[in-house]
Write an enzyme that holds these catalytic residues in place. Structure first.
Site, PDB file in Angstrom:
ATOM      1  CD  GLU B  61      -1.751  -2.413   1.295  1.00 24.91           C
ATOM      2  OE1 GLU B  61      -0.630  -2.703   1.781  1.00 24.91           O
ATOM      3  OE2 GLU B  61      -2.575  -3.280   0.955  1.00 24.91           O
ATOM      4  CG  HIS B 130      -9.705  -7.397   6.266  1.00 22.88           C
ATOM      5  ND1 HIS B 130      -8.984  -8.177   7.135  1.00 22.88           N
ATOM      6  CD2 HIS B 130      -8.954  -7.292   5.134  1.00 22.88           C
ATOM      7  CE1 HIS B 130      -7.854  -8.556   6.559  1.00 22.88           C
ATOM      8  NE2 HIS B 130      -7.806  -8.027   5.344  1.00 22.88           N
TER       9      HIS B 130
END
Lengths: 371, 328
Positions: B61, B130
């Site tokens: 990321e 998540h």
């Protein structure tokens, strides 16, 4: 259990109340929530209920006596229960500030209450824990609105009216007013009025101006802690117009012949009615005369035109029975009302001044010769 | 009007902007022809625009956002996808210290026109790494714009505005919104940032809600109207930075009551900021304490019953509504 009956707080601002009638006497049995005594506050009379069931053992505050909020008025106990009276009496009543119950109200309710001048303590709250909410205020306003008179119109004070209001209230608040009234025989003045075709007002203005010459303390203004005495005698004349009261000034009225005073008054009055007075027409006055005779007023208590020392009110001319040498004679009479600022002048000199005006009006024929 | 899903609306926005401006390109994990994105938003775009403009990246990321920042300041318009909002944490230096500050640090001689698309939200049983809702992190970083679309219409219009803008935008989506359908016109439109949308008109209480919570609030409001004749107004800010404070204040002044429904945790969250704005600017109009319906300060549990317990739902919203309406 020893239960104290205390002076209730009946409104937000209540600091003390008066004990009215005791419905129960010492030694009587009382039931909880039963009215036992009348309490009178500035705003309301209220029947105070017994906080507990028991015997009304001791009344500490008698009928007609004042007591602060939370002061012990009486004591309720069980039958034969011991209690110390001295202990209860010497106990200082808790200050009401401490005990003051915070009124729960939502911010919206507080805003609305403020906008409508609603005392929150009078509104019953419907929210949790009795919180006053906006709806409660709306209802309160609606319910109480039937008690207040219906408003037709609201006039915002502005301009001339506002200045006038400020001046009048300043005068009334700062100058201690006292008013003397004196009745004057206007027989001679009437002759003068007819012979010379001059108004009564002109005759009185001239008499007053002459009198002011001899009583300079009245021909003065007060500024702070100083009295300013004027050389010039400028007599102001209160004139009612559509827009309110104006005071045009007849300058050096003591030095002007009667006819000229009369002409000046006519001119100024006309200008005043048309709203055409110039600044110089309305400034520099040292004394004011107000005539309400044409409205049938006999006498009144005029308010001084600040910062002047005094004002003369003129009443209606009426034929009255006067006793002269034991005979009743009809004479045209008029009452003069002199309001004076007691800081500047005392009663006796003011009365002397007024009497001087009276004499001058009564000897009216001489007025024209003098100058 | 035709109805399409939130997912399709996002894809339409991407496609239209890529057609309009050749410098717009996409990058992210599994967004290309092999997978079409974890939530299928970019499906078919690699085939249409080629792998140069729809770039699959390694699982980093930090590298995705670093690449996007570099590309943005050198004249392109990258739209980066971070597969789960939680993973923006891995790229936080690039987002908060680089993207957010470049325009300011270089006196506007450099700008960073980029978009980070990423889904937040719980409810699909994928545990605490998540499922978070971290919009407040980005609201708390000056220099970033934060969009929170709740409907297909808003998603498309706001994404187009984000791509055309000169500032880095964190474009917050919600996992459960992707399949939701809504009316979206065929013709071109954009939605300005900083302009809230009244999702429902009402007089009795204001609900400010974001993302998926807008739909739960709408359900709760419907039920409340049916059962109690209470009319709730629902304000959807649509962007958190810039925030349409006037719309919130105006509605609070109208109703006198405010509840805020957001899915992030309560402490120092989106709801805290909105509550503070109402308290600062409309306190004299509040008729009841402000209520926040948000997640408790806890990681999102894996256990399905516990997960459902922490997420605000119609029941908890109605409970809060009844508390501020104090009629029960």
């Amino acid at each position: 259990m020893v239960t104290k009956v205390v002076m209730p707080k009946l409104s937000l601002t209540m600091k003390e109340g008066t004990v009215g009638k005791w419905y129960k006497q010492e030694g009587e049995t009382v039931e909880k929530d039963e009215p036992i005594v009348e309490v009178i506050s500035e705003k309301a009379t209220y029947d105070l209920e017994a906080p507990a069931t028991g015997i009304l053992r001791k009344i500490l505050i008698e009928e007609g006596v004042d007591a602060p909020v939370n002061a012990v008025l009486a004591v309720i106990t069980a039958p034969d229960e011991p209690f110390s009276e001295t202990e209860i009496i010497t106990e200082a009543p808790p200050s009401f500030e401490e005990k003051e119950k915070r009124i729960l109200a939502s911010p919206a309710a507080k805003r609305l209450a403020k906008e409508h001048g609603v005392d929150l303590s009078l509104v019953k709250g419907s929210g949790p824990e009795g919180r006053v909410v906006e709806e409660d205020i709306k209802k309160f306003i609606e319910e109480t609105s039937v008690l207040t008179p219906k408003v037709k119109e609201i006039i915002q004070l502005s301009g001339f009216r506002k200045i006038s209001a400020e001046r009048v209230s300043t005068s009334f608040k700062t100058a201690p007013h006292s008013t003397l009234m004196m009745t004057v025989d206007v027989s001679n003045a009437t002759k003068l009025h007819e012979a010379l075709q001059v108004s009564y007002t002109a005759i009185i203005v001239r008499a007053t101006a002459k009198a002011l010459r001899g009583h300079p303390i009245i021909n003065s203004t007060m500024e702070g802690d100083r009295i300013k005495i004027y050389e010039d005698v400028n007599v102001g004349l209160a004139v009612a117009t559509e827009n309110g009261l104006v005071v045009p000034v007849i300058r050096n009225a003591d030095k002007k012949p009667l006819k000229e005073i009369d002409t000046t008054i006519r001119e100024l009055t006309e200008k005043a009615r048309q709203g055409k007075l110039a600044k110089e027409d309305i400034t520099g006055g040292t004394f004011t005369i107000s005539n309400l005779g044409m409205y049938d007023v006999e006498s009144f208590t005029p308010i001084i035109n600040p910062p002047e020392a005094a004002i003369l009110g003129i009443g209606k001319i009426t034929e009255k029975p006067i006793i002269i040498n034991g005979n009743v004679v009809a004479k045209p009479m008029m009452t003069l009302s002199l309001s004076y600022d007691h800081r500047i002048v005392d009663g006796a000199p003011a009365a002397d001044f007024l009497r001087n005006i009276k004499q001058r009006i009564e000897q009216a024929r001489e007025l024209e010769n003098e100058s | 009007m035709r109805k399409i899903t939130y997912r399709d609306a996002l894809r339409e926005a991407l496609r239209e902007e890529m057609k309009r401006d050749p410098t717009v390109f996409l990058l992210g994990e599994d967004i290309g022809k092999y997978w079409g994105g974890a939530f299928k938003v970019t499906e078919g775009l690699a085939e249409e625009f080629g792998e140069e403009r729809v770039r699959d990246t390694p699982i980093s990321e930090n590298a995705i956002i670093g690449t996007a920042v570099g590309a943005a300041i050198t004249g392109t318009c990258p739209v980066a996808e971070i597969m789960f909002g939680d993973l923006t944490a891995l790229a936080m230096d690039q987002i908060a210290n680089q993207a957010a500050k470049i325009r300011y640090m270089f006196g506007a001689q450099a700008k960073c026109p980029m978009v980070i698309r990423t889904p937040f939200g719980a409810g699909v049983n994928i545990a605490s790494h998540h499922s978070q809702s971290l919009e407040a992190w980005f609201m708390h970083t000056p220099g970033l714009h934060v969009a929170v679309p709740s409907t297909p219409y808003d998603a498309k219009g706001l994404l187009k505005t984000a791509i055309r803008g000169n500032n880095p935008t964190v474009f917050c989506e919600h996992k459960l919104l992707y399949p939701i359908e809504g009316e979206v016109p065929e013709q071109e439109y954009t939605i300005p940032f900083g302009k809230a949308d009244t999702k429902r008109e009402g007089e009795d209480v204001t609900i400010v809600a974001t993302l998926y919570m807008v739909h739960k609030a709408l359900n709760a409001a419907k039920q409340l109207e049916k059962e109690n004749a209470i009319n709730a107004e629902i304000i959807d800010p649509r962007t958190l930075t810039p925030l349409d404070t006037q719309a919130i204040i105006k509605s609070v002044k109208k109703t006198g009551r405010l509840i805020i429904v957001t899915e992030d945790c309560k402490t120092a969250g989106v709801s805290a900021e909105i509550a503070a704005i109402a308290a600062e600017h409309a306190v004299d109009y509040l008729d009841a304490p402000i209520k926040r319906v948000a997640e408790p300060d806890t990681p999102i549990p894996f256990s399905p019953p516990l997960e459902q317990y922490v997420i605000p739902n119609e029941k908890t919203i109605i409970k809060a509504l009844k508390e501020v309406l104090q009629t029960w």
